[in-house]
Design a protein around this motif. Structure first.
Motif, PDB file in Angstrom:
ATOM      1  N   ALA A   1       0.828  -1.209   0.000  1.00 47.67           N
ATOM      2  CA  ALA A   1       0.000   0.000   0.000  1.00 47.67           C
ATOM      3  C   ALA A   1       0.860   1.256   0.000  1.00 47.67           C
ATOM      4  O   ALA A   1       0.506   2.260  -0.633  1.00 47.67           O
ATOM      5  CB  ALA A   1      -0.930  -0.006   1.211  1.00 47.67           C
ATOM      6  N   LEU A   2       1.987   1.216   0.684  1.00 46.95           N
ATOM      7  CA  LEU A   2       2.884   2.376   0.703  1.00 46.95           C
ATOM      8  C   LEU A   2       3.523   2.624  -0.659  1.00 46.95           C
ATOM      9  O   LEU A   2       4.037   3.705  -0.914  1.00 46.95           O
ATOM     10  CB  LEU A   2       3.965   2.189   1.769  1.00 46.95           C
ATOM     11  CG  LEU A   2       3.478   2.335   3.214  1.00 46.95           C
ATOM     12  CD1 LEU A   2       4.511   1.782   4.186  1.00 46.95           C
ATOM     13  CD2 LEU A   2       3.154   3.783   3.540  1.00 46.95           C
ATOM     14  N   ASP A   3       3.495   1.622  -1.535  1.00 41.34           N
ATOM     15  CA  ASP A   3       3.934   1.796  -2.924  1.00 41.34           C
ATOM     16  C   ASP A   3       2.737   1.949  -3.857  1.00 41.34           C
ATOM     17  O   ASP A   3       2.810   1.575  -5.027  1.00 41.34           O
ATOM     18  CB  ASP A   3       4.806   0.622  -3.354  1.00 41.34           C
ATOM     19  CG  ASP A   3       6.290   0.956  -3.340  1.00 41.34           C
ATOM     20  OD1 ASP A   3       6.994   0.610  -4.293  1.00 41.34           O
ATOM     21  OD2 ASP A   3       6.754   1.570  -2.366  1.00 41.34           O
ATOM     22  N   THR A   4       1.635   2.469  -3.319  1.00 41.40           N
ATOM     23  CA  THR A   4       0.401   2.793  -4.060  1.00 41.40           C
ATOM     24  C   THR A   4      -0.348   1.568  -4.564  1.00 41.40           C
ATOM     25  O   THR A   4      -1.175   1.684  -5.463  1.00 41.40           O
ATOM     26  CB  THR A   4       0.651   3.771  -5.237  1.00 41.40           C
ATOM     27  OG1 THR A   4       1.352   3.085  -6.298  1.00 41.40           O
ATOM     28  CG2 THR A   4       1.447   4.989  -4.790  1.00 41.40           C
ATOM     29  N   HIS A   5      -0.117   0.419  -3.967  1.00 45.33           N
ATOM     30  CA  HIS A   5      -0.863  -0.786  -4.324  1.00 45.33           C
ATOM     31  C   HIS A   5      -1.654  -1.225  -3.094  1.00 45.33           C
ATOM     32  O   HIS A   5      -1.368  -2.253  -2.474  1.00 45.33           O
ATOM     33  CB  HIS A   5       0.088  -1.885  -4.803  1.00 45.33           C
ATOM     34  CG  HIS A   5       0.696  -1.607  -6.134  1.00 45.33           C
ATOM     35  ND1 HIS A   5       0.290  -2.230  -7.300  1.00 45.33           N
ATOM     36  CD2 HIS A   5       1.661  -0.727  -6.505  1.00 45.33           C
ATOM     37  CE1 HIS A   5       0.991  -1.762  -8.321  1.00 45.33           C
ATOM     38  NE2 HIS A   5       1.827  -0.851  -7.866  1.00 45.33           N
ATOM     39  N   GLY A   6      -2.639  -0.409  -2.744  1.00 41.53           N
ATOM     40  CA  GLY A   6      -3.418  -0.651  -1.544  1.00 41.53           C
ATOM     41  C   GLY A   6      -4.622  -1.540  -1.811  1.00 41.53           C
ATOM     42  O   GLY A   6      -5.408  -1.267  -2.719  1.00 41.53           O
ATOM     43  N   PHE A   7      -4.758  -2.593  -1.025  1.00 46.05           N
ATOM     44  CA  PHE A   7      -5.882  -3.514  -1.157  1.00 46.05           C
ATOM     45  C   PHE A   7      -6.378  -3.904   0.224  1.00 46.05           C
ATOM     46  O   PHE A   7      -5.637  -3.852   1.206  1.00 46.05           O
ATOM     47  CB  PHE A   7      -5.476  -4.771  -1.941  1.00 46.05           C
ATOM     48  CG  PHE A   7      -5.226  -4.508  -3.397  1.00 46.05           C
ATOM     49  CD1 PHE A   7      -6.252  -4.616  -4.320  1.00 46.05           C
ATOM     50  CD2 PHE A   7      -3.972  -4.113  -3.833  1.00 46.05           C
ATOM     51  CE1 PHE A   7      -6.030  -4.361  -5.667  1.00 46.05           C
ATOM     52  CE2 PHE A   7      -3.731  -3.850  -5.178  1.00 46.05           C
ATOM     53  CZ  PHE A   7      -4.769  -3.974  -6.095  1.00 46.05           C
ATOM     54  N   ASP A   8      -7.636  -4.305   0.270  1.00 39.33           N
ATOM     55  CA  ASP A   8      -8.251  -4.700   1.527  1.00 39.33           C
ATOM     56  C   ASP A   8      -7.554  -5.929   2.101  1.00 39.33           C
ATOM     57  O   ASP A   8      -7.308  -6.910   1.385  1.00 39.33           O
ATOM     58  CB  ASP A   8      -9.737  -4.991   1.291  1.00 39.33           C
ATOM     59  CG  ASP A   8     -10.433  -5.470   2.544  1.00 39.33           C
ATOM     60  OD1 ASP A   8     -10.570  -4.669   3.489  1.00 39.33           O
ATOM     61  OD2 ASP A   8     -10.812  -6.656   2.586  1.00 39.33           O
ATOM     62  N   LEU A   9      -7.246  -5.856   3.382  1.00 38.35           N
ATOM     63  CA  LEU A   9      -6.546  -6.953   4.039  1.00 38.35           C
ATOM     64  C   LEU A   9      -7.301  -8.270   3.898  1.00 38.35           C
ATOM     65  O   LEU A   9      -6.699  -9.311   3.617  1.00 38.35           O
ATOM     66  CB  LEU A   9      -6.332  -6.619   5.520  1.00 38.35           C
ATOM     67  CG  LEU A   9      -5.653  -7.690   6.368  1.00 38.35           C
ATOM     68  CD1 LEU A   9      -4.203  -7.883   5.952  1.00 38.35           C
ATOM     69  CD2 LEU A   9      -5.740  -7.324   7.850  1.00 38.35           C
ATOM     70  N   GLU A  10      -8.614  -8.229   4.084  1.00 38.06           N
ATOM     71  CA  GLU A  10      -9.388  -9.466   4.038  1.00 38.06           C
ATOM     72  C   GLU A  10      -9.432 -10.043   2.631  1.00 38.06           C
ATOM     73  O   GLU A  10      -9.491 -11.258   2.452  1.00 38.06           O
ATOM     74  CB  GLU A  10     -10.796  -9.241   4.590  1.00 38.06           C
ATOM     75  CG  GLU A  10     -10.818  -8.853   6.063  1.00 38.06           C
ATOM     76  CD  GLU A  10      -9.994  -9.807   6.924  1.00 38.06           C
ATOM     77  OE1 GLU A  10     -10.092 -11.038   6.730  1.00 38.06           O
ATOM     78  OE2 GLU A  10      -9.240  -9.330   7.797  1.00 38.06           O
ATOM     79  N   GLY A  11      -9.387  -9.179   1.625  1.00 39.51           N
ATOM     80  CA  GLY A  11      -9.330  -9.670   0.260  1.00 39.51           C
ATOM     81  C   GLY A  11      -8.033 -10.391  -0.022  1.00 39.51           C
ATOM     82  O   GLY A  11      -8.008 -11.437  -0.688  1.00 39.51           O
ATOM     83  N   VAL A  12      -6.943  -9.856   0.500  1.00 40.16           N
ATOM     84  CA  VAL A  12      -5.650 -10.529   0.335  1.00 40.16           C
ATOM     85  C   VAL A  12      -5.657 -11.847   1.093  1.00 40.16           C
ATOM     86  O   VAL A  12      -5.194 -12.884   0.595  1.00 40.16           O
ATOM     87  CB  VAL A  12      -4.495  -9.624   0.813  1.00 40.16           C
ATOM     88  CG1 VAL A  12      -3.162 -10.352   0.688  1.00 40.16           C
ATOM     89  CG2 VAL A  12      -4.464  -8.324   0.018  1.00 40.16           C
TER      90      VAL A  12
END
Length: 245
Positions: free
Chosen positions: A56-67
């Motif tokens: 996410a800090l490299d602009t690839h933010g996704f929902d934790l539960e989805g991961v």
């Protein structure tokens, strides 16, 4: 005897007390009763959370539960997960061959993101002297506190923009590896990147300040690093409580 190159950083205003306070918070979190019986599940949850935060800090933010559910296919997220999973196996090599380990981390992180010819190789050959200097520190060139060493590894790799693609994910993995190899976090239980993510504007500003090389810039970054470590210690405590609930 040559002087320790990191020793002057401890003389910057408020840095040594901030690092000592963070170390105390980390040590306290590592004594949580849940780690005696549930260390494996805790470490797995920390690995997931810190990897997702790093991406996410490299602009690839996704929902934790989805991961967690496996529905996220983003290559940077998966690269961050691979790098985190590899840290334990790289611990012994890091102090002996840090340049080799950085190349390995970049391959793990960016293999589905950048061209094969760019994997494991610094973008700018002119960065070699600073990378060599960083390698010398990692290989025993300093006796500074491990948290300070990790902060410098992290800040230098961000400032150099050494690797193509998600260079920040590589920098954060190398910093966490420094904490593991240095004995502050031998089991990989400290979700440092959750700490950075929770203070993202400060993280970005302090990293840019570090890159200036000024005393104020270095101080800003090191104080941020200490605060992020405290937040990571809190996260560890929260994970322990959730797993034992």
């Amino acid at each position: 005897m040559p002087s320790d190159p990191l020793a002057p950083l401890l003389d910057l205003a408020d840095v040594a007390p901030a690092l000592e306070k963070a170390r105390a918070a980390v040590d306290a979190a590592m004594r949580h009763r849940a780690l005696r019986r549930s260390g494996g599940p805790v470490a797995a949850e920390v690995a997931l959370r810190t990897s997702v935060a790093s991406a996410a800090l490299d602009t690839h933010g996704f929902d934790l539960e989805g991961v967690r559910a496996g529905v996220v296919t983003d290559p940077v997220v998966h690269g961050a997960l691979r790098a985190t999973a590899a840290l334990d196996g790289l611990t012994g090599t890091w102090p002996k061959a840090p340049r080799q380990v950085l190349a390995k981390l970049h391959i793990l992180v960016a293999r589905d993101v950048v061209a094969p010819a760019e994997l494991g190789r610094p973008l700018d050959p002119g960065a070699a002297p600073r990378l060599d200097g960083l390698a010398a520190l990692v290989s025993g060139g300093t006796s500074a506190p491990v948290l300070l060493q990790a902060a410098v590894v992290h800040g230098e790799l961000l400032a150099l923009k050494a690797f193509a693609g998600p260079n920040g994910v590589v920098a954060r993995a190398a910093a966490r590896l420094t904490l593991v190899a240095g004995g502050l976090d031998p089991r990989g239980l400290l979700a440092m990147d959750v700490g950075h993510r929770s203070r993202e504007p400060e993280y970005v500003g302090a990293a840019n300040a570090f890159a200036t090389g000024t005393p104020d810039g270095l101080r800003s970054w090191l104080r941020h690093y200490a605060a992020a470590a405290e937040r990571a210690a809190e996260e560890l405590g929260e994970i322990c409580e959730q797993i034992t609930a």
